[in-house]
Design a protein around this motif. Structure first.
Motif, PDB file in Angstrom:
ATOM      1  N   GLY A  21       0.816  -1.210   0.000  1.00  0.00           N
ATOM      2  CA  GLY A  21       0.000   0.000   0.000  1.00  0.00           C
ATOM      3  C   GLY A  21       0.848   1.259   0.000  1.00  0.00           C
ATOM      4  O   GLY A  21       2.008   1.237   0.422  1.00  0.00           O
ATOM      5  N   ARG A  22       0.260   2.335  -0.462  1.00  0.00           N
ATOM      6  CA  ARG A  22       0.975   3.622  -0.474  1.00  0.00           C
ATOM      7  C   ARG A  22       1.472   3.999   0.917  1.00  0.00           C
ATOM      8  O   ARG A  22       2.617   4.434   1.074  1.00  0.00           O
ATOM      9  N   GLU A  23       0.601   3.857   1.898  1.00  0.00           N
ATOM     10  CA  GLU A  23       1.007   4.281   3.248  1.00  0.00           C
ATOM     11  C   GLU A  23       2.090   3.373   3.824  1.00  0.00           C
ATOM     12  O   GLU A  23       2.942   3.847   4.574  1.00  0.00           O
ATOM     13  N   LYS A  24       2.091   2.106   3.468  1.00  0.00           N
ATOM     14  CA  LYS A  24       3.176   1.219   3.915  1.00  0.00           C
ATOM     15  C   LYS A  24       4.503   1.704   3.346  1.00  0.00           C
ATOM     16  O   LYS A  24       5.517   1.732   4.049  1.00  0.00           O
ATOM     17  N   PHE A  28       7.538   3.320   5.571  1.00  0.00           N
ATOM     18  CA  PHE A  28       8.861   2.709   5.516  1.00  0.00           C
ATOM     19  C   PHE A  28       9.904   3.755   5.120  1.00  0.00           C
ATOM     20  O   PHE A  28      10.964   3.853   5.746  1.00  0.00           O
ATOM     21  N   ALA A  29       9.602   4.535   4.095  1.00  0.00           N
ATOM     22  CA  ALA A  29      10.545   5.560   3.632  1.00  0.00           C
ATOM     23  C   ALA A  29      10.835   6.575   4.740  1.00  0.00           C
ATOM     24  O   ALA A  29      11.995   6.952   4.952  1.00  0.00           O
ATOM     25  N   ARG A  30       9.804   7.001   5.458  1.00  0.00           N
ATOM     26  CA  ARG A  30      10.020   7.931   6.573  1.00  0.00           C
ATOM     27  C   ARG A  30      10.860   7.279   7.668  1.00  0.00           C
ATOM     28  O   ARG A  30      11.736   7.918   8.256  1.00  0.00           O
ATOM     29  N   ASP A  34      14.256   8.483   4.200  1.00  0.00           N
ATOM     30  CA  ASP A  34      14.412   8.712   2.761  1.00  0.00           C
ATOM     31  C   ASP A  34      13.185   9.443   2.224  1.00  0.00           C
ATOM     32  O   ASP A  34      12.095   8.882   2.166  1.00  0.00           O
ATOM     33  N   TYR A  35      13.385  10.670   1.840  1.00  0.00           N
ATOM     34  CA  TYR A  35      12.273  11.520   1.393  1.00  0.00           C
ATOM     35  C   TYR A  35      12.277  11.717  -0.122  1.00  0.00           C
ATOM     36  O   TYR A  35      11.771  12.715  -0.618  1.00  0.00           O
ATOM     37  N   ASN A  36      12.806  10.742  -0.840  1.00  0.00           N
ATOM     38  CA  ASN A  36      12.748  10.764  -2.293  1.00  0.00           C
ATOM     39  C   ASN A  36      11.282  10.928  -2.696  1.00  0.00           C
ATOM     40  O   ASN A  36      10.432  10.152  -2.266  1.00  0.00           O
ATOM     41  N   ILE A  54       6.750   4.247  -5.744  1.00  0.00           N
ATOM     42  CA  ILE A  54       7.584   3.052  -5.659  1.00  0.00           C
ATOM     43  C   ILE A  54       8.192   2.985  -4.260  1.00  0.00           C
ATOM     44  O   ILE A  54       8.223   3.972  -3.526  1.00  0.00           O
ATOM     45  N   ALA A  55       8.660   1.814  -3.907  1.00  0.00           N
ATOM     46  CA  ALA A  55       9.240   1.583  -2.583  1.00  0.00           C
ATOM     47  C   ALA A  55      10.759   1.723  -2.628  1.00  0.00           C
ATOM     48  O   ALA A  55      11.382   1.411  -3.649  1.00  0.00           O
ATOM     49  N   PRO A  56      11.348   2.185  -1.521  1.00  0.00           N
ATOM     50  CA  PRO A  56      12.807   2.166  -1.440  1.00  0.00           C
ATOM     51  C   PRO A  56      13.307   0.723  -1.634  1.00  0.00           C
ATOM     52  O   PRO A  56      12.596  -0.231  -1.306  1.00  0.00           O
ATOM     53  N   PRO A  57      14.508   0.565  -2.137  1.00  0.00           N
ATOM     54  CA  PRO A  57      15.017  -0.783  -2.419  1.00  0.00           C
ATOM     55  C   PRO A  57      14.970  -1.739  -1.232  1.00  0.00           C
ATOM     56  O   PRO A  57      14.688  -2.927  -1.408  1.00  0.00           O
TER      57      PRO A  57
END
Length: 149
Positions: A21-24, A28-30, A34-36, A54-57
């Motif tokens: 999901g977008r919020e997941k 995770f990024a927060r 990582d604020y890409n 997209i999700a961080p690697p």
């Protein structure tokens, strides 16, 4: 107790689908700082050619860990989880993980060996969509510390 090398090549059944999901992804990024914009903003991701954020690697560690649970819980392998530490992780991507993906994974034991009195368990998780589209392969090494370590 040394791990049984006959586990090399053993695969476990696919995990239940994991809905990305977008919020997941945003959470995770927060969490990793990582604020890409591609990880947070749909329009920014679309400008880069993605249908959604997209999700961080390293997000894929969530799915690969879900696949690893069957191995860790396998009574025939006999891992003392209290002695486990994470040794190594790497990801080889076919495409980024995207919001809206429903992912599944099949875990295979690649190698079992002993080093410095510790058992090293190397695995490969083939992560794909439930429709069968390959997304990435996650490689991991789990260290089971020897007695007295």
């Amino acid at each position: 107790m040394a791990l049984d090398p006959s586990f090399i090549g053993r695969s476990y059944p696919p995990i239940e689908p994991y809905e990305v999901g977008r919020e997941k992804i945003r959470d995770f990024a927060r969490a990793i700082g990582d604020y890409n914009p591609a990880y947070h903003d749909v329009e920014a991701a679309r400008k880069l050619g993605h249908p959604d954020i997209i999700a961080p690697p390293t997000f894929a560690v969530i799915v690969s860990f879900l696949a690893t649970r069957a191995l860790i819980a396998d009574p025939d392998l006999g891992i003392d989880y209290g002695r486990v530490v994470h040794g190594e992780q790497r990801f080889v991507y076919t495409r980024p993980v995207r919001a809206g993906d429903n992912l599944t994974a099949v875990l295979t034991v690649e190698n079992v060996r002993v080093a410095a009195g510790n058992d090293l368990l190397s695995t490969r998780a083939e992560i794909s969509t439930v429709a069968g589209e390959p997304v990435l392969t996650a490689y991991s090494t789990t260290v089971v510390r020897g007695e007295g370590k």
